[in-house]
Design a protein around this motif. Structure first.
Motif, PDB file in Angstrom:
ATOM      1  N   SER A 361       3.685  17.017 -10.438  1.00  0.00           N
ATOM      2  CA  SER A 361       3.927  16.615 -11.829  1.00  0.00           C
ATOM      3  C   SER A 361       5.126  15.672 -11.902  1.00  0.00           C
ATOM      4  O   SER A 361       6.135  15.856 -11.208  1.00  0.00           O
ATOM      5  CB  SER A 361       4.100  17.829 -12.725  1.00  0.00           C
ATOM      6  N   GLY A 362       4.981  14.658 -12.738  1.00  0.00           N
ATOM      7  CA  GLY A 362       6.043  13.675 -12.924  1.00  0.00           C
ATOM      8  C   GLY A 362       5.990  12.523 -11.947  1.00  0.00           C
ATOM      9  O   GLY A 362       6.725  11.557 -12.077  1.00  0.00           O
ATOM     10  N   LYS A 363       5.097  12.612 -10.955  1.00  0.00           N
ATOM     11  CA  LYS A 363       5.033  11.548  -9.946  1.00  0.00           C
ATOM     12  C   LYS A 363       4.091  10.429 -10.400  1.00  0.00           C
ATOM     13  O   LYS A 363       3.235  10.627 -11.259  1.00  0.00           O
ATOM     14  CB  LYS A 363       4.526  12.106  -8.603  1.00  0.00           C
ATOM     15  N   THR A 364       4.275   9.276  -9.751  1.00  0.00           N
ATOM     16  CA  THR A 364       3.392   8.149 -10.066  1.00  0.00           C
ATOM     17  C   THR A 364       2.510   7.858  -8.857  1.00  0.00           C
ATOM     18  O   THR A 364       3.008   7.740  -7.727  1.00  0.00           O
ATOM     19  CB  THR A 364       4.232   6.900 -10.408  1.00  0.00           C
ATOM     20  N   ILE A 365       1.220   7.790  -9.107  1.00  0.00           N
ATOM     21  CA  ILE A 365       0.265   7.529  -8.027  1.00  0.00           C
ATOM     22  C   ILE A 365      -0.373   6.165  -8.302  1.00  0.00           C
ATOM     23  O   ILE A 365      -0.864   5.902  -9.402  1.00  0.00           O
ATOM     24  CB  ILE A 365      -0.856   8.605  -8.000  1.00  0.00           C
ATOM     25  N   LEU A 515       7.623   1.259 -19.377  1.00  0.00           N
ATOM     26  CA  LEU A 515       6.760   2.357 -18.926  1.00  0.00           C
ATOM     27  C   LEU A 515       7.508   3.309 -18.008  1.00  0.00           C
ATOM     28  O   LEU A 515       7.223   4.492 -17.985  1.00  0.00           O
ATOM     29  CB  LEU A 515       5.526   1.813 -18.208  1.00  0.00           C
ATOM     30  N   LYS A 516       8.476   2.778 -17.282  1.00  0.00           N
ATOM     31  CA  LYS A 516       9.254   3.632 -16.383  1.00  0.00           C
ATOM     32  C   LYS A 516       9.857   4.781 -17.179  1.00  0.00           C
ATOM     33  O   LYS A 516       9.854   5.928 -16.747  1.00  0.00           O
ATOM     34  CB  LYS A 516      10.354   2.809 -15.715  1.00  0.00           C
ATOM     35  N   GLU A 517      10.348   4.428 -18.371  1.00  0.00           N
ATOM     36  CA  GLU A 517      10.925   5.439 -19.264  1.00  0.00           C
ATOM     37  C   GLU A 517       9.842   6.407 -19.722  1.00  0.00           C
ATOM     38  O   GLU A 517       9.990   7.622 -19.673  1.00  0.00           O
ATOM     39  CB  GLU A 517      11.519   4.746 -20.507  1.00  0.00           C
ATOM     40  N   VAL A 518       8.720   5.779 -20.131  1.00  0.00           N
ATOM     41  CA  VAL A 518       7.602   6.573 -20.669  1.00  0.00           C
ATOM     42  C   VAL A 518       7.050   7.511 -19.603  1.00  0.00           C
ATOM     43  O   VAL A 518       6.660   8.643 -19.868  1.00  0.00           O
ATOM     44  CB  VAL A 518       6.468   5.614 -21.136  1.00  0.00           C
ATOM     45  N   ALA A 537       5.213   3.027  -7.100  1.00  0.00           N
ATOM     46  CA  ALA A 537       4.585   4.356  -7.177  1.00  0.00           C
ATOM     47  C   ALA A 537       5.117   5.277  -6.067  1.00  0.00           C
ATOM     48  O   ALA A 537       5.515   4.808  -4.995  1.00  0.00           O
ATOM     49  CB  ALA A 537       3.070   4.204  -7.044  1.00  0.00           C
ATOM     50  N   ASP A 538       5.136   6.577  -6.334  1.00  0.00           N
ATOM     51  CA  ASP A 538       5.600   7.532  -5.330  1.00  0.00           C
ATOM     52  C   ASP A 538       4.623   7.610  -4.170  1.00  0.00           C
ATOM     53  O   ASP A 538       4.995   7.862  -3.039  1.00  0.00           O
ATOM     54  CB  ASP A 538       5.761   8.922  -5.956  1.00  0.00           C
ATOM     55  N   VAL A 549      -8.660   5.443   2.397  1.00  0.00           N
ATOM     56  CA  VAL A 549      -8.533   4.962   3.775  1.00  0.00           C
ATOM     57  C   VAL A 549      -7.082   4.822   4.214  1.00  0.00           C
ATOM     58  O   VAL A 549      -6.782   4.788   5.405  1.00  0.00           O
ATOM     59  CB  VAL A 549      -9.295   3.627   3.979  1.00  0.00           C
ATOM     60  N   GLU A 550      -6.178   4.696   3.226  1.00  0.00           N
ATOM     61  CA  GLU A 550      -4.755   4.641   3.548  1.00  0.00           C
ATOM     62  C   GLU A 550      -4.012   5.352   2.439  1.00  0.00           C
ATOM     63  O   GLU A 550      -4.459   5.344   1.288  1.00  0.00           O
ATOM     64  CB  GLU A 550      -4.261   3.182   3.562  1.00  0.00           C
ATOM     65  N   ARG A 551      -2.859   5.899   2.779  1.00  0.00           N
ATOM     66  CA  ARG A 551      -2.010   6.473   1.734  1.00  0.00           C
ATOM     67  C   ARG A 551      -0.560   6.417   2.166  1.00  0.00           C
ATOM     68  O   ARG A 551      -0.246   6.413   3.350  1.00  0.00           O
ATOM     69  CB  ARG A 551      -2.440   7.885   1.344  1.00  0.00           C
ATOM     70  N   GLY A 552       0.334   6.325   1.186  1.00  0.00           N
ATOM     71  CA  GLY A 552       1.757   6.262   1.514  1.00  0.00           C
ATOM     72  C   GLY A 552       2.497   5.473   0.446  1.00  0.00           C
ATOM     73  O   GLY A 552       1.903   5.050  -0.556  1.00  0.00           O
ATOM     74  N   THR A 553       3.799   5.265   0.691  1.00  0.00           N
ATOM     75  CA  THR A 553       4.556   4.447  -0.267  1.00  0.00           C
ATOM     76  C   THR A 553       4.331   2.980   0.079  1.00  0.00           C
ATOM     77  O   THR A 553       3.781   2.656   1.133  1.00  0.00           O
ATOM     78  CB  THR A 553       6.059   4.763  -0.177  1.00  0.00           C
ATOM     79  N   HIS A 554       4.805   2.114  -0.806  1.00  0.00           N
ATOM     80  CA  HIS A 554       4.654   0.672  -0.581  1.00  0.00           C
ATOM     81  C   HIS A 554       5.268   0.286   0.761  1.00  0.00           C
ATOM     82  O   HIS A 554       4.631  -0.401   1.572  1.00  0.00           O
ATOM     83  CB  HIS A 554       5.308  -0.082  -1.748  1.00  0.00           C
ATOM     84  N   ASP A 555       6.498   0.789   0.974  1.00  0.00           N
ATOM     85  CA  ASP A 555       7.201   0.424   2.205  1.00  0.00           C
ATOM     86  C   ASP A 555       6.448   0.889   3.450  1.00  0.00           C
ATOM     87  O   ASP A 555       6.391   0.183   4.448  1.00  0.00           O
ATOM     88  CB  ASP A 555       8.624   1.003   2.203  1.00  0.00           C
ATOM     89  N   GLU A 556       5.857   2.065   3.341  1.00  0.00           N
ATOM     90  CA  GLU A 556       5.095   2.564   4.497  1.00  0.00           C
ATOM     91  C   GLU A 556       3.834   1.727   4.722  1.00  0.00           C
ATOM     92  O   GLU A 556       3.491   1.369   5.844  1.00  0.00           O
ATOM     93  CB  GLU A 556       4.687   4.034   4.272  1.00  0.00           C
ATOM     94  N   LEU A 557       3.168   1.419   3.632  1.00  0.00           N
ATOM     95  CA  LEU A 557       1.877   0.732   3.766  1.00  0.00           C
ATOM     96  C   LEU A 557       2.003  -0.701   4.269  1.00  0.00           C
ATOM     97  O   LEU A 557       1.113  -1.193   4.955  1.00  0.00           O
ATOM     98  CB  LEU A 557       1.112   0.764   2.425  1.00  0.00           C
TER      99      LEU A 557
END
Ligand code: ATP
Length: 584
Positions: A361-365, A515-518, A537-538, A549-557
Motif C-alpha cells: 500500500s502506498g507504492k507506485t507501480i 500527482l506525487k502529492e496525490v 515508480a517503486d 517479462v521484466e520487473r524492477g526499478t528504473h535504475d535496475e531495468l
C-alpha cells in the motif's frame, strides 16, 4: 406464452386496471350483441305488425344503449392504457437497472443502437399489446360466445351453416400467424441494426469525415435501410395474401346464409327481422375471427419484443456481489496478484498469462509494454470489470470478491485511456463518483489535476456545460478533468491508464508533480508508453504477450538489456542510431 409468463411480474401487479377494463368490455360486447336484437324487434314486432307507437321507446332505448356503450368505451380504453403504461414503466426501469449491472463482457458484444431500440421500440411494442391486444382478445371471445348464443336462439340450422365456414377461417388465421411471427422478429432485428448504424455513425462522425468515408457510410445505411424495407415488405405480403382470403371465406359464408336464410323465410321457418339480425350477427362472428389475425399480429410483435427484452433481463450477471461480503470502512490498497490468467473469450488467446506481483500500500507501480501486451487488462481485473480465468487477486489480504463491488470500486479510482465526460457541468463531471463533494474538494481535485486554470478561463467556470462526449474541450483538457474526477473520489488505489498521453510534456510534468502529492498514501498504477511517466515508480512491470517479462526499478531495468532498456534508448538517446543498430 412462455415469454408472457416470464414477464408476468411486470404486469400482474397492475391487473386491477386490466380487470376493470374487462368489466367495461363486458358492457360493450353485451350492447353490441343487443343491437341486432333491437333491429329484429323493430322489424318483426313494430314495422311488420304496424305498432308504430313503440318507435319513440325503441329510439330512446337505442340512444341509452349508445350512451352506456360510449361511457364504457371511455373507461375500457383509459384503464387498458393505464395497465400497459404502468406495467412498462416498471419494465423499462428494470431493463435500465439491469444494463447498469451487466458486466463489461456483455457490452463487448452488444450494439448500442440495438440496445436502444430494445429499450424504446420493443418496450412500446410490448406495451401496445398489454394496453390493447389483451383486452381485444377477450372482447373477441366474448363477442363470439354472445353472438353464437343469440344465433342459436334464432335459428339452429342457419347457425350450423355459419359454423361450417369457421374451420376454413381458422386454418387461414393459423397459417397467417405461422408466417407473421418470424417476420416480425426479423423486422425488430433489422430495426435494431438500423439503429446501430445510425448510432455508430453519429458517434464516429469525426473519423468518418476525416477519412472521407461519407459515401461508404451512406451506402452502408442504404443497405441496412434496404434490409429493413425488405423485411417490412415481405411482412406486408403475408398480410396482403391472407386478409383477402379470410374476407373471401367470410363473404362465401354470408352468401350461403342469404340463400339458405331466404328459403327459411319463404317457408315461414324464420321471421324477416330474424334474417336481418342474422346478417349483423354473422359479421360479429366473422370479424373477430378475421381480426384475430390483427390481434395475433399484435401478439406476435409483442412476443418478439418480449423475447428481446427477456434477452436483456436474463443476461448473465457474471460479476456481482457474493453472498457473504465483508464491510470495511476503507481499503488500504495492498494489492497482490497470484498466478492470474485472463482469456476474454473461449476462442481468444490469453490476454494475461500467469501474472503474479505484489504492490504494497502506498507504492507506485509502473506498467509498460507494447500495445496489446495486457496492461489495461491487468488493471481492469482489480476493479472486477472482468473476472480472471484462473488465479486470485487480493487486496489487503482478502480476495477481491470478498468486498462488495461498491466498496471495491469506490476505493479504486480509474482514469481511462479515453475519458468519457457526461453532457453536464464540469463541476458535476468532477464530482460524478462522489456527488456529495463540497466545492472546495472539487476545486482542490481540479488544481491537482492541473485543470483549475483552464476551467476558470471558461465563461461559466465550474458551471460550464459540456457537450455530448465533452465536446468543446481538447483531448488533454478532457484527460485532466478525468484525473480530477478520480482524485475527487479520494481512492486508496489509483489507476492512471495512459492518462497523460494527450497532454504536452510541460503539463505532464506539472501533473506528475502534483500527482506525487496525490499519490502519497495511495497505491498507484501508472500505465504509460513514455518512460518519463513512470520512471519514478517503486516497481516497474514490463509486460509482453500477457506475461511479466521484466520487473524492477528504473535504475535496475536500464542496466538490463531488455525491452525496457530498448524503449529507454529509443526515447532518450539518438533514436536513429538505435533503430539502425536494431535493423542491422
Ligand atoms: N474486451 C476485450 N475483449 C476481447 N479481447 C480483449 C478485450 N480487451 C482487450 N483484449 C485483448 O487482450 C489483449 C491485451 O489488451 P490490453 O488492452 O490489456 O493491452 P494494453 O497493453 O493495455 O494495450 P494498449 O497499450 O494498446 O492499451 C489484446 O490482445 C487485446 O486485443
Amino acid at each position: 406464452m412462455d415469454t408472457f409468463k416470464k414477464l408476468k411480474c411486470f404486469y400482474l401487479p397492475y391487473k386491477k386496471y386490466f380487470l376493470w377494463s374487462l368489466f367495461f368490455v363486458l358492457f360493450i360486447t353485451t350492447i353490441t350483441v343487443i343491437y341486432p336484437i333491437v333491429l329484429q324487434l323493430t322489424i318483426d314486432e313494430i314495422v311488420l305488425k304496424e305498432q308504430y307507437e313503440y318507435i319513440p321507446w325503441i329510439v330512446a332505448g337505442f340512444l341509452s344503449l349508445m350512451a352506456i356503450k360510449g361511457v364504457s368505451a371511455f373507461f375500457h380504453q383509459y384503464l387498458g392504457d393505464m395497465f400497459g403504461i404502468q406495467s412498462v414503466y416498471r419494465l423499462r426501469n428494470e431493463l435500465y437497472e439491469k444494463l447498469q449491472r451487466l458486466p463489461f463482457m456483455y457490452y463487448d458484444n452488444a450494439k448500442t443502437g440495438d440496445l436502444m431500440s430494445r429499450l424504446t421500440a420493443d418496450v412500446e411494442g410490448f406495451r401496445f399489446f398489454l394496453s390493447f391486444g389483451f383486452s381485444e382478445l377477450v372482447r373477441f371471445l366474448l363477442l363470439i360466445c354472445g353472438t353464437l348464443t343469440v344465433m342459436f336462439i334464432y335459428s339452429v340450422p342457419l347457425t350450423l351453416v355459419t359454423i361450417a365456414a369457421l374451420p376454413f377461417l381458422a386454418i387461414a388465421v393459423y397459417q397467417f400467424d405461422k408466417r407473421v411471427h418470424p417476420a416480425f422478429r426479423k423486422i425488430r432485428e433489422s430495426f435494431g441494426k438500423l439503429n446501430t448504424n445510425v448510432q455508430e455513425n453519429i458517434s464516429g462522425i469525426q473519423t468518418v469525415k476525416a477519412l472521407s468515408r461519407e459515401n461508404f457510410e451512406i451506402s452502408k445505411f442504404n443497405d441496412a435501410n434496404g434490409h429493413y424495407k425488405e423485411k417490412n415488405l415481405s411482412t406486408s405480403l403475408v398480410w396482403a395474401k391472407y386478409f383477402p382470403l379470410m374476407e373471401l371465406i367470410g363473404n362465401i359464408c354470408v352468401v350461403a346464409l342469404l340463400a339458405y336464410g331466404s328459403v327459411l323465410v319463404m317457408r315461414g321457418g324464420l321471421q324477416p327481422g330474424e334474417l336481418v339480425a342474422f346478417f349483423s350477427l354473422v359479421w360479429y362472428l366473422m370479424m373477430p375471427i378475421m381480426h384475430l389475425g390483427f390481434v395475433i399480429n399484435l401478439f406476435s410483435q409483442s412476443k418478439a419484443s418480449g423475447e428481446r427484452l427477456l434477452e436483456i433481463l436474463e443476461a448473465d450477471e457474471t460479476i456481482r456481489n457474493k453472498e457473504n461480503t465483508v464491510t470495511v470502512p476503507a481499503l488500504e490498497g495492498h494489492v497482490s496478484f497470484k498466478n492470474v490468467s485472463l482469456r476474454y473469450q473461449k476462442e481468444d488467446a490469453l490476454a494475461l498469462n500467469n501474472v503474479s506481483f505484489t504492490a504494497c500500500s502506498g507504492k507506485t507501480i509502473g506498467l509498460i509494454g507494447a500495445t496489446g501486451s495486457g496492461k489495461t487488462s491487468l488493471t481492469q481485473l482489480m476493479t472486477r470489470f472482468y473476472t480472471p480465468t484462473t488465479g486470485e487477486i487480493f487486496i489487503d489480504g482478502r480476495d477481491i470478491t470478498d468486498y462488495p463491488l461498491k466498496t471495491l470500486r469506490s476505493n479504486v479510482g480509474v482514469v481511462l485511456q479515453e475519458s468519457f465526460l457526461f453532457s453536464s457541468t464540469i463541476r458535476a463531471n468532477i464530482s460524478y463518483g462522489r456527488p456529495d463533494s463540497t466545492m472546495e474538494t472539487i476545486i482542490d481535485a481540479a488544481k491537482r489535476a492541473q485543470a483549475h486554470e483552464f476551467i476558470m478561463e471558461l465563461p461559466d467556470g465550474y458551471d460550464t456545460m459540456l457537450g455530448e462526449r465533452g465536446m468543446g474541450l481538447s483531448g488533454g483538457q478532457k484527460q485532466r478533468i478525468a484525473i480530477a474526477r478520480a482524485i475527487c473520489m479520494n481512492p486508496s488505489i489509483l489507476i492512471l491508464d495512459d492518462s497523460t498521453s494527450a497532454v504536452d510534456m510541460t503539463t505532464e510534468f506539472n501533473i506528475q508533480k502534483e500527482l506525487k502529492e496525490v499519490m502519497k498514501g495511495r497505491t498507484t498504477f501508472i500505465i504509460a508508453h513514455r518512460i518519463s511517466s513512470l520512471k519514478h515508480a517503486d516497481e516497474i512491470l514490463v509486460l509482453e504477450n500477457g506475461s511479466i517479462v521484466e520487473r524492477g526499478t528504473h535504475d535496475e531495468l536500464v542496466t538490463k538489456q531488455g525491452y525496457y532498456k530498448r524503449i529507454f534508448d529509443i526515447q532518450y538517446k539518438d533514436q536513429k542510431a538505435v533503430l539502425q543498430s536494431t535493423v542491422g
